[in-house]
Enzyme design. Structure first.
Site, PDB file in Angstrom:
ATOM      1  N   TYR A  97       0.852  -1.195   0.000  1.00  0.00           N
ATOM      2  CA  TYR A  97       0.000   0.000   0.000  1.00  0.00           C
ATOM      3  C   TYR A  97       0.885   1.241   0.000  1.00  0.00           C
ATOM      4  CZ  TYR A  97      -3.963  -2.965   1.423  1.00  0.00           C
ATOM      5  OH  TYR A  97      -4.938  -3.921   1.493  1.00  0.00           O
ATOM      6  N   SER A 126     -13.658  -3.691   1.512  1.00  0.00           N
ATOM      7  CA  SER A 126     -14.640  -3.054   0.616  1.00  0.00           C
ATOM      8  C   SER A 126     -16.070  -3.283   1.122  1.00  0.00           C
ATOM      9  CB  SER A 126     -14.493  -3.593  -0.812  1.00  0.00           C
ATOM     10  OG  SER A 126     -15.098  -2.735  -1.751  1.00  0.00           O
ATOM     11  N   ILE A 181     -18.433  -1.299   2.038  1.00  0.00           N
ATOM     12  CA  ILE A 181     -19.502  -0.453   1.493  1.00  0.00           C
ATOM     13  C   ILE A 181     -19.347  -0.331  -0.025  1.00  0.00           C
ATOM     14  CG2 ILE A 181     -20.087   0.846   3.574  1.00  0.00           C
ATOM     15  CD1 ILE A 181     -18.222   3.057   2.664  1.00  0.00           C
ATOM     16  N   LEU A 205     -22.533   1.803  -1.428  1.00  0.00           N
ATOM     17  CA  LEU A 205     -23.581   1.613  -0.427  1.00  0.00           C
ATOM     18  C   LEU A 205     -23.738   2.813   0.510  1.00  0.00           C
ATOM     19  CD1 LEU A 205     -23.044  -2.164   0.412  1.00  0.00           C
ATOM     20  CD2 LEU A 205     -25.040  -1.127  -0.684  1.00  0.00           C
TER      21      LEU A 205
END
Length: 302
Positions: free
Chosen positions: A36, A189, A191, A196
């Protein structure tokens, strides 16, 4: 200061504010990975950034955080030694003597048995308090659990994509296997890349790569579910993001990990805690979600 530097500085300040707001709200589990963030284009490695945030917070007083990071199963990495080597570099970036959780980020093209042995070595050496995997299908999950069990090392988690509109872990046996083996399912993930949250509509779809998945046609089919999420949320004084996260926690043995990019988002996520949808509401939302065509994520089927 050039525009790029200004933008980077603003993002770093927002990230630090998100970290502090999370800790202040009682959300102290932070999941990162060695891949990341990248040095390319001036980005900052996520592990280094998290380590800086923890050190700065400790200057204000004691702070109790749980850190999880991940090993990248890159094709040129071979054997158990590669896991220990990568872990020690991650610990250096984090500025920590150990982490609570170390995970294999995805299944390797080869050498997965060696990677699992490396996890067990790290556990035995006290460099990690628990080990896990990520993006593992049911067979890989059971095989990993069995191999680690022979070393006397419990498999703690399997981190997979899971949300109200992406319920593949329920359908491919992963969720059931996690429950059967006592492995916690960490839902990334949760949402659905913000879908969402209700911020996207057929008239205002997301841009960039996610726009290829969440098209105006898809968002049109999503509206009945979103409308009901909003109605249920209103009865609790909660927004769609909080309802969607709570739906996941109601599945049992599931820990959703939404990514907060600001203090506001962190506090928003905290609003998903401390209450619960009814069993009837959970099933009603699942039923509505079944009407929406599924989203494919090939990595979990490999």
């Amino acid at each position: 200061m050039v525009e790029g530097d200004f933008t980077q500085d603003r993002r770093l300040k927002e990230a630090k504010a998100a970290f502090d707001a999370s800790v202040d709200s009682g959300m102290t589990f932070f999941d990162t990975a060695e891949v990341y963030g990248t040095a390319l284009m001036g980005a900052v490695n996520s592990e280094s950034l998290l380590g800086d945030f923890i050190r700065e917070r400790k200057q204000q007083g004691p702070v109790d955080v749980t850190v999880a990071t991940k090993f990248a199963a890159l094709p040129w990495r071979f054997g158990r030694g590669s896991v220990l080597s990568a872990l020690k570099k991650s610990l250096e970036r984090l500025g920590l003597p150990s982490v609570e959780l170390y995970q294999l980020h995805w299944p390797g093209l080869w050498g997965n048995e060696g990677y699992l042995d490396g996890l067990a070595d790290a556990y035995d050496q006290g460099l990690v308090k628990a080990v896990g995997v990520s993006n593992y299908n049911e067979k890989r999950l059971r095989d990993a659990h069995a191999r680690l069990k022979k070393r006397g090392v419990p498999l703690a988690v399997n981190q997979v994509n899971y949300s109200l509109i992406y319920r593949t872990p329920e359908e491919n046996g992963v969720k059931a296997a996690c429950d059967d083996l006592g492995v916690t399912l960490i839902a990334y993930s949760p949402i659905a890349q913000g879908v969402l949250s209700g911020k996207y509509t057929p008239e205002n779809p997301p841009t960039g790569p996610r726009g290829n998945t969440y098209t105006p046609e898809f968002l049109t089919k999503l509206q009945p579910l979103m409308n009901r999420i909003k109605e249920i949320g209103a009865s609790y004084g909660k927004n769609p993001t909080q309802v969607s996260l709570n739906w996941l926690t109601c599945q049992g043995n599931v820990v959703p990990i939404p990514g907060a990019k600001s203090a506001g988002q962190a506090m928003d996520f905290a609003g998903a805690l401390g209450w619960s949808l009814t069993a009837g509401e959970v099933e009603e939302l699942r039923t509505l979600a079944r009407e929406i065509k599924g989203i494919k994520m090939p990595i979990e089927e490999s």
